[in-house]
Design an enzyme around this catalytic site. Structure first.
Site, PDB file in Angstrom:
ATOM      1  N   ASP A   1       0.855  -1.175   0.000  1.00  0.00           N
ATOM      2  CA  ASP A   1       0.000   0.000   0.000  1.00  0.00           C
ATOM      3  C   ASP A   1       0.901   1.239   0.000  1.00  0.00           C
ATOM      4  O   ASP A   1       1.863   1.317   0.781  1.00  0.00           O
ATOM      5  CB  ASP A   1      -0.901  -0.018   1.237  1.00  0.00           C
ATOM      6  N   HIS A  16      -5.591  14.558  -8.485  1.00  0.00           N
ATOM      7  CA  HIS A  16      -5.641  13.152  -8.898  1.00  0.00           C
ATOM      8  C   HIS A  16      -4.766  12.837 -10.113  1.00  0.00           C
ATOM      9  O   HIS A  16      -4.212  11.725 -10.186  1.00  0.00           O
ATOM     10  CB  HIS A  16      -7.090  12.733  -9.161  1.00  0.00           C
ATOM     11  N   ASP A  76      -2.298   9.761 -10.131  1.00  0.00           N
ATOM     12  CA  ASP A  76      -2.259   8.691 -11.135  1.00  0.00           C
ATOM     13  C   ASP A  76      -0.828   8.458 -11.622  1.00  0.00           C
ATOM     14  O   ASP A  76      -0.423   7.314 -11.873  1.00  0.00           O
ATOM     15  CB  ASP A  76      -3.154   9.045 -12.328  1.00  0.00           C
ATOM     16  N   GLU A  83      -4.775   2.488  -4.096  1.00  0.00           N
ATOM     17  CA  GLU A  83      -3.321   2.548  -4.009  1.00  0.00           C
ATOM     18  C   GLU A  83      -2.743   1.260  -3.441  1.00  0.00           C
ATOM     19  O   GLU A  83      -1.625   1.230  -2.933  1.00  0.00           O
ATOM     20  CB  GLU A  83      -2.876   3.740  -3.142  1.00  0.00           C
TER      21      GLU A  83
END
Length: 251
Positions: free
Chosen positions: A121, A134, A138, A164
């Site tokens: 993670d 965002h 990405d 993630e």
């Protein structure tokens, strides 16, 4: 119905010319009429044969075109099926396996033998999205996948199971091998330059489980996820192995 059951003969005229020539050939020789009759029958036969050749060539060309078109359609259908299968099994952002596909891969591997499952993670990923948006998030996700691809062995399968969160399936690997892969992935991510505006580094936390044949995705993922939370509680940017390495037998 009769026309369907008995389709017309495309070469009826040729057949009649052949019968006429055969009749002349089989008839007794008549010097007075035989020459002219034979000439006429031969002429009709030549005409019919020439037409037969033309029609045959035309049909062959048409058949070749139809076969080519059919092959092109089959190729297009195959490509479309491959595209649909890829979209159904891969994450559109990163190109790695999506959650359902990695579950299938893990369960399929358990029918063949044991495996190691790495769950990772990205640390503090929400801060990246909140701070830079965002699109930059990405980019970070794609960069993390590139790091994983650079260190995992060819037999490994990478999957994205959450925003993630990722998994790495290592079929049949030893404890030492999966530890080395997990640590190499951790180091690769930590050492990567993601180009964030504030220059911050990206790290990830890792949980690892190993199970013998006969397990399931839920078994392996549950153990690795527990280890992952241990890594989070232990300060992040580290690798923690699940304490249990074999699933309990069914009662």
């Amino acid at each position: 119905m009769d026309s369907i059951a008995n389709p017309p003969d495309l070469f009826e005229s040729e057949h009649r010319a052949l019968l006429a020539a055969r009749s002349v050939y089989d008839a007794p020789c008549d010097a007075a009429r035989g020459g002219q009759g034979c000439r006429q029958a031969l002429g009709d036969l030549l005409t019919a044969y020439e037409r037969l050749l033309r029609e045959t060539r035309r049909l062959v060309r048409r058949s070749d075109r139809a076969e080519l078109e059919m092959n092109q359609l089959n190729q297009q259908l195959t490509e479309l099926a491959d595209q649909l299968h890829y979209r159904a099994t891969h994450d559109p952002l990163t190109g790695v396996l999506n959650r359902s596909a990695i579950i299938d891969q893990v369960n399929g591997q358990f029918s063949l033998g044991g495996l190691a499952l790495i769950v990772l993670d990205i640390d503090h990923f929400k801060q990246v999205n909140d701070s830079f948006g965002h699109p930059k998030g990405d980019e970070v996700i794609r960069g993390v996948v590139d790091c994983l691809r650079s260190v995992v062995p060819p037999a490994a399968q990478i999957g994205r199971v959450g925003g993630e969160e990722f998994t790495v399936l290592l079929p049949g690997d030893s404890a030492l091998a999966c530890s080395q892969v997990a640590e190499a992935a951790r180091a690769a991510i930590e050492g990567c330059e993601f180009g964030l505006p504030d220059g911050r580094r990206i790290t990830a936390s890792f949980g690892v489980s190993r199970l013998p044949a006969g397990g399931s995705f839920d078994d392996a993922y549950g153990l690795a996820d527990e280890a992952l939370y241990g890594a989070k509680r232990g300060g992040r940017n580290c690798v923690v192995h699940a304490e249990r390495t074999a699933h309990a037998p069914n009662p």
